[in-house]
Design a protein around this motif. Structure first.
Motif, PDB file in Angstrom:
ATOM      1  N   VAL A 248       0.832  -1.194   0.000  1.00  0.00           N
ATOM      2  CA  VAL A 248       0.000   0.000   0.000  1.00  0.00           C
ATOM      3  C   VAL A 248       0.874   1.254   0.000  1.00  0.00           C
ATOM      4  N   GLU A 249       1.943   1.192   0.809  1.00  0.00           N
ATOM      5  CA  GLU A 249       2.806   2.368   0.969  1.00  0.00           C
ATOM      6  C   GLU A 249       4.162   1.923   1.488  1.00  0.00           C
ATOM      7  N   HIS A 250       5.207   2.592   1.039  1.00  0.00           N
ATOM      8  CA  HIS A 250       6.538   2.310   1.575  1.00  0.00           C
ATOM      9  C   HIS A 250       7.366   3.587   1.568  1.00  0.00           C
ATOM     10  N   GLY A 251       8.365   3.623   2.438  1.00  0.00           N
ATOM     11  CA  GLY A 251       9.222   4.796   2.490  1.00  0.00           C
ATOM     12  C   GLY A 251       9.895   4.920   3.842  1.00  0.00           C
ATOM     13  N   ASP A 252      10.343   6.113   4.163  1.00  0.00           N
ATOM     14  CA  ASP A 252      11.018   6.394   5.423  1.00  0.00           C
ATOM     15  C   ASP A 252      10.108   6.044   6.602  1.00  0.00           C
ATOM     16  N   THR A 253      10.647   5.308   7.567  1.00  0.00           N
ATOM     17  CA  THR A 253       9.834   4.837   8.685  1.00  0.00           C
ATOM     18  C   THR A 253       9.227   5.991   9.484  1.00  0.00           C
ATOM     19  N   TYR A 254      10.024   6.984   9.778  1.00  0.00           N
ATOM     20  CA  TYR A 254       9.523   8.114  10.557  1.00  0.00           C
ATOM     21  C   TYR A 254       8.336   8.772   9.848  1.00  0.00           C
ATOM     22  N   ALA A 255       8.466   8.964   8.532  1.00  0.00           N
ATOM     23  CA  ALA A 255       7.390   9.592   7.769  1.00  0.00           C
ATOM     24  C   ALA A 255       6.151   8.709   7.745  1.00  0.00           C
ATOM     25  N   GLN A 261       0.808   8.559   3.835  1.00  0.00           N
ATOM     26  CA  GLN A 261       0.094   9.127   2.694  1.00  0.00           C
ATOM     27  C   GLN A 261      -1.239   8.439   2.438  1.00  0.00           C
ATOM     28  N   ASP A 262      -1.402   7.236   2.964  1.00  0.00           N
ATOM     29  CA  ASP A 262      -2.628   6.468   2.729  1.00  0.00           C
ATOM     30  C   ASP A 262      -3.358   6.265   4.053  1.00  0.00           C
ATOM     31  N   GLN A 263      -4.667   6.451   4.056  1.00  0.00           N
ATOM     32  CA  GLN A 263      -5.443   6.325   5.292  1.00  0.00           C
ATOM     33  C   GLN A 263      -5.350   4.928   5.869  1.00  0.00           C
ATOM     34  N   ARG A 264      -5.220   3.905   5.006  1.00  0.00           N
ATOM     35  CA  ARG A 264      -5.107   2.534   5.490  1.00  0.00           C
ATOM     36  C   ARG A 264      -3.815   2.338   6.286  1.00  0.00           C
ATOM     37  N   ASN A 266      -2.266   4.742   7.943  1.00  0.00           N
ATOM     38  CA  ASN A 266      -2.501   5.466   9.191  1.00  0.00           C
ATOM     39  C   ASN A 266      -3.317   4.627  10.177  1.00  0.00           C
ATOM     40  N   ASP A 267      -4.349   3.964   9.668  1.00  0.00           N
ATOM     41  CA  ASP A 267      -5.185   3.130  10.537  1.00  0.00           C
ATOM     42  C   ASP A 267      -4.396   1.952  11.087  1.00  0.00           C
ATOM     43  N   TYR A 268      -3.570   1.350  10.258  1.00  0.00           N
ATOM     44  CA  TYR A 268      -2.836   0.158  10.704  1.00  0.00           C
ATOM     45  C   TYR A 268      -1.761   0.501  11.739  1.00  0.00           C
ATOM     46  N   VAL A 269      -0.937   1.494  11.460  1.00  0.00           N
ATOM     47  CA  VAL A 269       0.157   1.794  12.391  1.00  0.00           C
ATOM     48  C   VAL A 269      -0.357   2.346  13.712  1.00  0.00           C
ATOM     49  N   ASN A 270      -1.606   2.823  13.700  1.00  0.00           N
ATOM     50  CA  ASN A 270      -2.202   3.320  14.951  1.00  0.00           C
ATOM     51  C   ASN A 270      -3.139   2.306  15.603  1.00  0.00           C
ATOM     52  N   GLY A 271      -3.059   1.055  15.126  1.00  0.00           N
ATOM     53  CA  GLY A 271      -3.744  -0.031  15.798  1.00  0.00           C
ATOM     54  C   GLY A 271      -5.237  -0.117  15.577  1.00  0.00           C
TER      55      GLY A 271
END
Length: 274
Positions: A248-255, A261-264, A266-271
């Motif tokens: 879905v998305e890849h790049g710098d971990t901090y970013a 960039q993708d809502q999915r 954001n939802d996943y990394v925030n549990g």
């Protein structure tokens, strides 16, 4: 949950011997079931790349494709390329033994050879690859690999003891040492801390950060805090509604953890799912 600012990360300078690994348009099947669809990802030399995503999205399959373990499954099929410094590992002229030697693997469950001593476990890879070494060279290799795996000071007085007699965290570090003995350019790690206690997990993570100075690392993890702590770059895999896994998305971990960039993502990394 959030990683430290990049400026707070330990310095991990690269050098000329480090290898870049690149997957191009990787699709994979088990029989007629497609599990990955046109996955492309560059894993930078001398960095730690974390593969994250829910169970069943193809992360571990992708990891095994990177050193041709996918071939071991009779029904497995593959399309695409895996390039190690620009050379396709799946080229008919690239020998399987060369691929396995260049790209080592540490599995989810520690798997030292129980009938072998600690020292014999470290040296096991030499036999498998047909590498000859004298006694002094072997002794130096055992000490070097155990030191790099963060285990030497704990076992140096009992190298003849069975590898299977170590604690879980020590066994995993022994497996890392065994992988390092054949001098890989890339080290793949499939959830290496999932069966370990927090203290052992911390030691393994410190070991990874140290090793990234000399070997490119790719790790599969379901632990978002771990991905945030140890990785430089991150790739979020997802498979939904019976479709094959994609990035879905890849790049710098901090970013990715702070401004995905993708809502999915954001939802996943925030549990919120997974």
């Amino acid at each position: 949950m959030l990683p430290a600012h990049p400026g707070d990360q330990p310095d991990r300078p690269g050098h000329a011997g480090l290898a870049e690994l690149e997957a191009r348009e990787i699709s994979a099947w088990f029989g007629e079931r497609q599990v990955l669809d046109r996955v492309s990802l560059t894993m930078p030399a001398g960095g730690i790349t974390a593969l994250i995503g829910p169970s069943g999205c193809g992360k571990s399959t992708f990891l095994r494709i990177l050193n041709r373990m996918h071939e071991l499954v009779p029904s497995a099929q593959l399309a695409g390329e895996v390039l190690l410094d620009g050379v396709d590992l799946y080229d008919p002229e690239f020998r399987l033994t060369a691929a396995r030697r260049a790209i080592g693997m540490v599995f989810q469950k520690p798997n030292p050879f129980p009938a072998m001593s600690i020292q014999e476990n470290v040296l096991a890879g030499l036999k498998l690859t047909g590498t000859r070494a004298g006694r002094a060279e072997k002794d130096e290799l055992v000490e070097s690999c155990l030191t790099r795996a963060g285990l030497w000071t704990e076992v140096r007085d009992r190298l003849d003891a069975p590898g299977g007699g170590l604690s879980g965290g020590q066994q995993q570090r022994l497996c890392i040492a065994r992988s390092l003995a054949i001098r890989p350019r890339v080290l793949l790690m499939d959830e290496p801390c999932s069966a370990l206690d927090p203290t052992s997990t911390r030691v393994i993570e410190e070991t990874m950060l140290d090793l990234a100075r000399e070997v490119t690392i790719v790790i599969v993890t379901h632990n978002m805090q771990q991905a945030a702590r140890v990785s430089d770059t991150c790739a979020f895999f997802l498979a939904s509604h019976g479709t094959p896994g994609v990035i879905v998305e890849h790049g710098d971990t901090y970013a990715m953890f702070n401004a995905p960039q993708d809502q999915r993502t954001n939802d996943y990394v925030n549990g919120r799912f997974g």
